[in-house]
Design a protein around this motif. Structure first.
Motif, mmCIF file in Angstrom:
data_model
loop_
_atom_site.group_PDB
_atom_site.id
_atom_site.type_symbol
_atom_site.label_atom_id
_atom_site.label_comp_id
_atom_site.label_asym_id
_atom_site.label_seq_id
_atom_site.Cartn_x
_atom_site.Cartn_y
_atom_site.Cartn_z
ATOM 1 N N UNK A 112 -5.019 17.585 -0.446
ATOM 2 C CA UNK A 112 -4.915 16.124 -0.435
ATOM 3 C C UNK A 112 -4.213 15.663 0.836
ATOM 4 N N UNK A 113 -4.737 14.617 1.451
ATOM 5 C CA UNK A 113 -4.127 14.084 2.666
ATOM 6 C C UNK A 113 -3.078 13.035 2.301
ATOM 7 N N UNK A 114 -1.900 13.102 2.935
ATOM 8 C CA UNK A 114 -0.870 12.089 2.658
ATOM 9 C C UNK A 114 -1.262 10.706 3.142
ATOM 10 N N UNK A 115 -2.305 10.631 3.969
ATOM 11 C CA UNK A 115 -2.714 9.335 4.505
ATOM 12 C C UNK A 115 -3.208 8.386 3.421
ATOM 13 N N UNK A 116 -3.702 8.944 2.324
ATOM 14 C CA UNK A 116 -4.241 8.074 1.287
ATOM 15 C C UNK A 116 -3.154 7.175 0.709
ATOM 16 N N UNK A 117 -1.901 7.658 0.728
ATOM 17 C CA UNK A 117 -0.796 6.846 0.204
ATOM 18 C C UNK A 117 -0.497 5.671 1.137
ATOM 19 N N UNK A 118 -0.708 5.863 2.419
ATOM 20 C CA UNK A 118 -0.527 4.763 3.361
ATOM 21 C C UNK A 118 -1.582 3.681 3.116
ATOM 22 N N UNK A 119 -2.782 4.095 2.767
ATOM 23 C CA UNK A 119 -3.828 3.113 2.443
ATOM 24 C C UNK A 119 -3.423 2.281 1.219
ATOM 25 N N UNK A 120 -2.767 2.926 0.249
ATOM 26 C CA UNK A 120 -2.252 2.186 -0.905
ATOM 27 C C UNK A 120 -1.254 1.124 -0.440
ATOM 28 N N UNK A 121 -0.380 1.521 0.482
ATOM 29 C CA UNK A 121 0.639 0.605 0.984
ATOM 30 C C UNK A 121 0.013 -0.566 1.726
ATOM 31 N N UNK A 122 -1.007 -0.278 2.539
ATOM 32 C CA UNK A 122 -1.685 -1.344 3.279
ATOM 33 C C UNK A 122 -2.343 -2.330 2.323
ATOM 34 N N UNK A 123 -3.023 -1.794 1.308
ATOM 35 C CA UNK A 123 -3.690 -2.656 0.327
ATOM 36 C C UNK A 123 -2.671 -3.518 -0.419
ATOM 37 N N UNK A 124 -1.562 -2.897 -0.838
ATOM 38 C CA UNK A 124 -0.527 -3.637 -1.569
ATOM 39 C C UNK A 124 0.096 -4.711 -0.684
ATOM 40 N N UNK A 125 0.305 -4.388 0.594
ATOM 41 C CA UNK A 125 0.912 -5.354 1.516
ATOM 42 C C UNK A 125 0.009 -6.572 1.718
ATOM 43 N N UNK A 126 -1.290 -6.334 1.824
ATOM 44 C CA UNK A 126 -2.224 -7.451 1.991
ATOM 45 C C UNK A 126 -2.230 -8.342 0.748
ATOM 46 N N UNK A 127 -2.273 -7.707 -0.417
ATOM 47 C CA UNK A 127 -2.288 -8.467 -1.675
ATOM 48 C C UNK A 127 -1.008 -9.281 -1.839
ATOM 49 N N UNK A 128 0.156 -8.627 -1.626
ATOM 50 C CA UNK A 128 1.424 -9.330 -1.815
ATOM 51 C C UNK A 128 1.657 -10.390 -0.740
ATOM 52 N N UNK A 129 1.160 -10.147 0.474
ATOM 53 C CA UNK A 129 1.309 -11.152 1.526
ATOM 54 C C UNK A 129 0.550 -12.428 1.153
ATOM 55 N N UNK A 130 -0.639 -12.257 0.598
ATOM 56 C CA UNK A 130 -1.416 -13.417 0.159
ATOM 57 C C UNK A 130 -0.700 -14.151 -0.967
ATOM 58 N N UNK A 145 8.935 -10.875 4.981
ATOM 59 C CA UNK A 145 9.201 -9.453 4.819
ATOM 60 C C UNK A 145 7.910 -8.706 4.480
ATOM 61 N N UNK A 146 7.021 -9.342 3.734
ATOM 62 C CA UNK A 146 5.750 -8.704 3.405
ATOM 63 C C UNK A 146 4.892 -8.522 4.646
ATOM 64 N N UNK A 147 4.969 -9.463 5.581
ATOM 65 C CA UNK A 147 4.260 -9.314 6.849
ATOM 66 C C UNK A 147 4.776 -8.091 7.595
ATOM 67 N N UNK A 148 6.090 -7.857 7.506
ATOM 68 C CA UNK A 148 6.689 -6.668 8.107
ATOM 69 C C UNK A 148 6.167 -5.417 7.400
ATOM 70 N N UNK A 149 6.051 -5.487 6.061
ATOM 71 C CA UNK A 149 5.528 -4.352 5.300
ATOM 72 C C UNK A 149 4.148 -3.944 5.814
ATOM 73 N N UNK A 150 3.292 -4.931 6.030
ATOM 74 C CA UNK A 150 1.933 -4.646 6.489
ATOM 75 C C UNK A 150 1.953 -4.032 7.893
ATOM 76 N N UNK A 151 2.747 -4.609 8.784
ATOM 77 C CA UNK A 151 2.840 -4.073 10.149
ATOM 78 C C UNK A 151 3.369 -2.636 10.132
ATOM 79 N N UNK A 152 4.376 -2.398 9.302
ATOM 80 C CA UNK A 152 4.968 -1.060 9.214
ATOM 81 C C UNK A 152 3.970 -0.055 8.643
ATOM 82 N N UNK A 153 3.190 -0.477 7.648
ATOM 83 C CA UNK A 153 2.212 0.428 7.044
ATOM 84 C C UNK A 153 1.126 0.812 8.054
ATOM 85 N N UNK A 154 0.686 -0.146 8.854
ATOM 86 C CA UNK A 154 -0.328 0.136 9.872
ATOM 87 C C UNK A 154 0.227 1.092 10.933
#
Length: 316
Positions: free
Chosen positions: A3-21, A41-50
């Motif tokens: 399993x690639x750890x990158x998939x968890x970052x995709x979860x974070x990106x998706x969550x950041x977009x949803x919560x930012x909206x 702070x959610x905008x920061x979350x998205x930037x950090x996840x990317x």
């Protein structure tokens, strides 16, 4: 296939977009500076996840001619960058809060806004818990930092909702609560940012492995070479999920190369069985030769550290 750890970052990106909206919506319907701080702070979350996705992709690259120890240290850059982004968000929150202190305003549709904020917190909480499990499985500081950042966002949002909820039952003169809560959130965000930067700095500066892992190494050496085993110059560090251990092992001068090699292999296997992703290098020296004792004491840095940690353990 692992399993690639990158998939968890995709979860974070998706969550950041949803919560930012969701949080931007909450701020839009209420005009609350506290909810604005939550959205920032959610905008920061998205930037950090990317940014984390980019650095994790680099960190997973295998060793090459230019990077013989691999690319694991890239993870620390992500953690440090995330800390810096958090501090930038805190500055924006403080600026908005000061402006609202100077021009007080009562938030509108507060009940609806707080409900939306709580919904976004649920999304972040579930995502953070999943990512913490992934961080433990992959021993990744990137996943751990991102997950803890999301959890910080959850608790600050819950505190924000609780604080602003008071305004549902207070007169307009209590409008100062909104910017006051935003300032408290900014202080909490600054603390989180500095803690991430500190962790990043420690990794980049090759801090030694934690006390528990040093004790594992010492135990492995003594279980294979005997309780009276002589070794010194132990050096340890961690780069991402990869651990590096090297030390000098003192053996009888008459030991054959085969015997010494087999013992070193046994010690390496013992250490690796307890410490994942561990690279061990052992230099064998004859214990009868005075030149072998090239540290202040037999045991060297490790001997001093083990004894110090044992004393600290007795006090705990």
């Amino acid at each position: 296939m692992a399993e690639s750890p990158r998939k968890y970052i995709y979860y974070s990106i998706a969550a950041s977009i949803i919560t930012m909206i969701l949080k931007t919506w909450a701020w839009y319907v209420t005009d609350s500076v506290g909810l604005l701080s939550d959205a920032l702070e959610t905008l920061v979350n998205l930037s950090a996840a990317l940014f984390a996705l980019a650095t994790l992709t680099l960190a997973l690259k295998p060793a090459d001619e230019q990077h013989a120890y691999g690319h694991g240290k890239a993870e620390y850059f992500s953690s440090g960058a995330e800390g810096m982004l958090i501090l930038v968000a805190a500055v924006g929150i403080v600026y908005a809060s000061v402006e609202r202190f100077m021009n007080p305003a009562v938030p509108l549709n507060l009940g609806l806004g707080l409900g939306i904020a709580l919904l976004s917190s649920v999304v972040n909480f579930v995502t953070a818990k999943i990512m913490l499990k992934g961080a433990k499985v992959h021993d990744s500081i990137i996943l751990e930092a991102d997950a803890k950042h999301l959890l910080t966002d959850v608790w600050t949002s819950v505190g924000l909702v609780a604080g602003l909820g008071i305004m549902l039952f207070t007169p307009p003169s209590w409008a100062f609560i909104d910017p006051l809560i935003a300032m408290i959130m900014a202080a909490n965000i600054v603390f989180t940012g500095f803690s991430l930067i500190k962790k990043s700095y420690s990794g980049l500066m090759d801090n030694t492995l934690p006390r528990k892992e040093l004790m594992v190494i010492d135990s492995a050496i003594r279980s294979c070479a005997g309780e009276d085993a002589l070794y010194h110059g132990l050096r340890t560090r961690k780069a991402g999920s990869q651990r590096f251990v090297d030390f000098h092992l003192l053996l009888p001068g008459e030991s054959t190369i085969t015997v010494s090699h087999d013992l070193c292999n046994e010690i390496e296997d013992c250490i690796k069985s307890d410490l994942r992703n561990c690279h061990v290098t052992i230099h064998v020296e004859p214990k009868e030769d005075a030149a072998s004792y090239d540290c202040e004491e037999t045991g060297g840095l490790c001997g001093s550290m083990i004894r110090l940690n044992e004393k600290l353990g007795e006090k705990e």
